[in-house]
Design a protein around this motif. Structure first.
Motif, PDB file in Angstrom:
ATOM      1  N   VAL A   1       3.599   7.600   5.534  1.00 47.09           N
ATOM      2  CA  VAL A   1       3.377   6.189   5.624  1.00 47.09           C
ATOM      3  C   VAL A   1       4.492   5.483   6.225  1.00 47.09           C
ATOM      4  O   VAL A   1       4.326   4.683   7.202  1.00 47.09           O
ATOM      5  CB  VAL A   1       2.890   5.324   4.331  1.00 47.09           C
ATOM      6  CG1 VAL A   1       3.194   3.835   4.431  1.00 47.09           C
ATOM      7  CG2 VAL A   1       1.752   6.008   3.892  1.00 47.09           C
ATOM      8  N   VAL A   2       6.024   5.822   5.596  1.00 52.54           N
ATOM      9  CA  VAL A   2       7.012   5.195   6.249  1.00 52.54           C
ATOM     10  C   VAL A   2       7.147   5.278   7.979  1.00 52.54           C
ATOM     11  O   VAL A   2       7.301   4.527   8.540  1.00 52.54           O
ATOM     12  CB  VAL A   2       8.194   5.547   5.604  1.00 52.54           C
ATOM     13  CG1 VAL A   2       9.650   5.011   6.245  1.00 52.54           C
ATOM     14  CG2 VAL A   2       8.168   4.960   4.106  1.00 52.54           C
ATOM     15  N   GLU A   3       6.909   6.804   8.151  1.00 50.42           N
ATOM     16  CA  GLU A   3       7.126   7.048   9.567  1.00 50.42           C
ATOM     17  C   GLU A   3       5.835   6.535  10.372  1.00 50.42           C
ATOM     18  O   GLU A   3       6.290   6.114  11.683  1.00 50.42           O
ATOM     19  CB  GLU A   3       7.065   8.568   9.691  1.00 50.42           C
ATOM     20  CG  GLU A   3       8.276   9.228   9.266  1.00 50.42           C
ATOM     21  CD  GLU A   3       7.990  10.642   9.220  1.00 50.42           C
ATOM     22  OE1 GLU A   3       7.178  11.240   9.253  1.00 50.42           O
ATOM     23  OE2 GLU A   3       9.185  11.180   9.405  1.00 50.42           O
ATOM     24  N   GLU A   4       4.853   6.198   9.783  1.00 51.82           N
ATOM     25  CA  GLU A   4       3.824   5.523  10.811  1.00 51.82           C
ATOM     26  C   GLU A   4       3.907   3.888  10.820  1.00 51.82           C
ATOM     27  O   GLU A   4       3.679   3.201  11.659  1.00 51.82           O
ATOM     28  CB  GLU A   4       2.229   5.754   9.891  1.00 51.82           C
ATOM     29  CG  GLU A   4       1.863   6.879  10.264  1.00 51.82           C
ATOM     30  CD  GLU A   4       0.535   7.327   9.404  1.00 51.82           C
ATOM     31  OE1 GLU A   4       0.154   6.308   8.572  1.00 51.82           O
ATOM     32  OE2 GLU A   4       0.070   8.601   9.293  1.00 51.82           O
ATOM     33  N   ARG A   5       4.309   3.303   9.734  1.00 50.37           N
ATOM     34  CA  ARG A   5       4.558   2.016   9.694  1.00 50.37           C
ATOM     35  C   ARG A   5       5.869   1.070   9.921  1.00 50.37           C
ATOM     36  O   ARG A   5       6.156   0.267  10.130  1.00 50.37           O
ATOM     37  CB  ARG A   5       4.010   1.179   8.485  1.00 50.37           C
ATOM     38  CG  ARG A   5       2.625   1.815   8.269  1.00 50.37           C
ATOM     39  CD  ARG A   5       2.258   1.233   6.885  1.00 50.37           C
ATOM     40  NE  ARG A   5       0.885   1.526   6.469  1.00 50.37           N
ATOM     41  CZ  ARG A   5       0.302   1.175   5.459  1.00 50.37           C
ATOM     42  NH1 ARG A   5       0.928   0.315   4.446  1.00 50.37           N
ATOM     43  NH2 ARG A   5      -0.793   1.464   5.079  1.00 50.37           N
ATOM     44  N   CYS A   6       6.844   2.084  10.241  1.00 47.70           N
ATOM     45  CA  CYS A   6       8.405   1.485  10.140  1.00 47.70           C
ATOM     46  C   CYS A   6       9.103   2.200  11.220  1.00 47.70           C
ATOM     47  O   CYS A   6       8.737   3.239  11.637  1.00 47.70           O
ATOM     48  CB  CYS A   6       9.177   1.724   8.920  1.00 47.70           C
ATOM     49  SG  CYS A   6       8.462   0.946   7.462  1.00 47.70           S
TER      50      CYS A   6
ATOM     51  N   GLY B   1       0.885  -1.227   0.065  1.00 47.32           N
ATOM     52  CA  GLY B   1      -0.003   0.092   0.035  1.00 47.32           C
ATOM     53  C   GLY B   1       0.629   1.285  -0.051  1.00 47.32           C
ATOM     54  O   GLY B   1       0.543   2.068   0.171  1.00 47.32           O
ATOM     55  N   PHE B   2       2.115   1.239  -0.452  1.00 37.28           N
ATOM     56  CA  PHE B   2       2.930   2.408  -0.536  1.00 37.28           C
ATOM     57  C   PHE B   2       2.717   3.355  -1.626  1.00 37.28           C
ATOM     58  O   PHE B   2       3.309   4.252  -1.935  1.00 37.28           O
ATOM     59  CB  PHE B   2       4.377   2.111  -0.383  1.00 37.28           C
ATOM     60  CG  PHE B   2       4.948   1.541   1.030  1.00 37.28           C
ATOM     61  CD1 PHE B   2       4.431   2.502   1.952  1.00 37.28           C
ATOM     62  CD2 PHE B   2       5.388   0.378   1.284  1.00 37.28           C
ATOM     63  CE1 PHE B   2       4.989   2.010   3.424  1.00 37.28           C
ATOM     64  CE2 PHE B   2       5.558   0.019   2.470  1.00 37.28           C
ATOM     65  CZ  PHE B   2       5.474   0.780   3.730  1.00 37.28           C
ATOM     66  N   LEU B   3       1.889   2.836  -2.662  1.00 31.49           N
ATOM     67  CA  LEU B   3       1.771   3.686  -3.848  1.00 31.49           C
ATOM     68  C   LEU B   3       0.510   4.373  -3.989  1.00 31.49           C
ATOM     69  O   LEU B   3      -0.523   3.950  -3.304  1.00 31.49           O
ATOM     70  CB  LEU B   3       1.820   2.614  -5.284  1.00 31.49           C
ATOM     71  CG  LEU B   3       2.837   1.570  -5.373  1.00 31.49           C
ATOM     72  CD1 LEU B   3       2.456   0.715  -6.463  1.00 31.49           C
ATOM     73  CD2 LEU B   3       4.111   2.400  -5.556  1.00 31.49           C
ATOM     74  N   SER B   4       0.573   5.360  -4.601  1.00 30.91           N
ATOM     75  CA  SER B   4      -0.690   6.535  -4.513  1.00 30.91           C
ATOM     76  C   SER B   4      -0.514   7.206  -5.561  1.00 30.91           C
ATOM     77  O   SER B   4       0.498   7.534  -6.264  1.00 30.91           O
ATOM     78  CB  SER B   4      -0.740   7.115  -3.250  1.00 30.91           C
ATOM     79  OG  SER B   4       0.196   8.091  -2.909  1.00 30.91           O
TER      80      SER B   4
END
Length: 155
Positions: A96-101, A31-34
């Motif tokens: 997204v990276v900061e939220e999930r990683c 889900g990293f694409l938008s």
């Protein structure tokens, strides 16, 4: 590197560059694409004509005062400014990276190796690595993706 023509669920088309098809598939699955135009996250590959190589031609380097690629403007010699849509997409990716990683800061290479060798729990991480560390990780078979780290959307 591989370039895909992509289409969001709302019909907007755009290009995306990826290290290989597996990298694209993983980013899509996670889900990293938008869409850079509307932010829609349902991204699929669009049909595109194949590129056919005609031989090994070497092009001359572009002169310093050459016009920037379409959609880019220069504010300093040799330093393009990113278009707003690209900045928005990179800001979303950062969020997204900061939220999930987990941010492992300057311990990125060390922690990536520990995860790769199953000495640490498997998880998404981000941080800083030198060029030498990136090369070492690649030689060890660790998949690493470098992304431009733009300012957060709320700053």
């Amino acid at each position: 590197m591989i370039c895909y023509r992509l289409r969001c669920g709302r019909g907007h088309e755009f290009e995306g560059w990826y290290r290989n098809s597996a990298t694209f598939a993983q980013l899509q699955a996670d889900g990293f694409l938008s869409c850079p135009e509307c932010g829609h996250a349902d991204i699929q590959q669009a049909l595109m004509a194949p590129a056919i190589a005609k031989g090994r031609e070497v092009s001359a380097p572009a002169p310093q005062d050459a016009a920037p690629p379409a959609g880019m403007v220069k504010d300093q010699p040799g330093r393009p400014v990113l278009p707003d849509q690209l900045v928005a997409a990179l800001q979303k990716m950062r969020q997204v990276v900061e939220e999930r990683c987990e941010n492992v800061e300057n311990r990125f290479a060390e922690e990536a190796l520990r995860i790769h060798h199953k000495e640490a729990p498997e998880r998404g991480i981000y941080g800083h690595a030198s060029e030498e560390e990136r090369i070492m990780l690649e030689e060890e078979g660790v998949d690493v993706l470098s992304i431009p780290w733009v300012r957060p959307a709320d700053s």
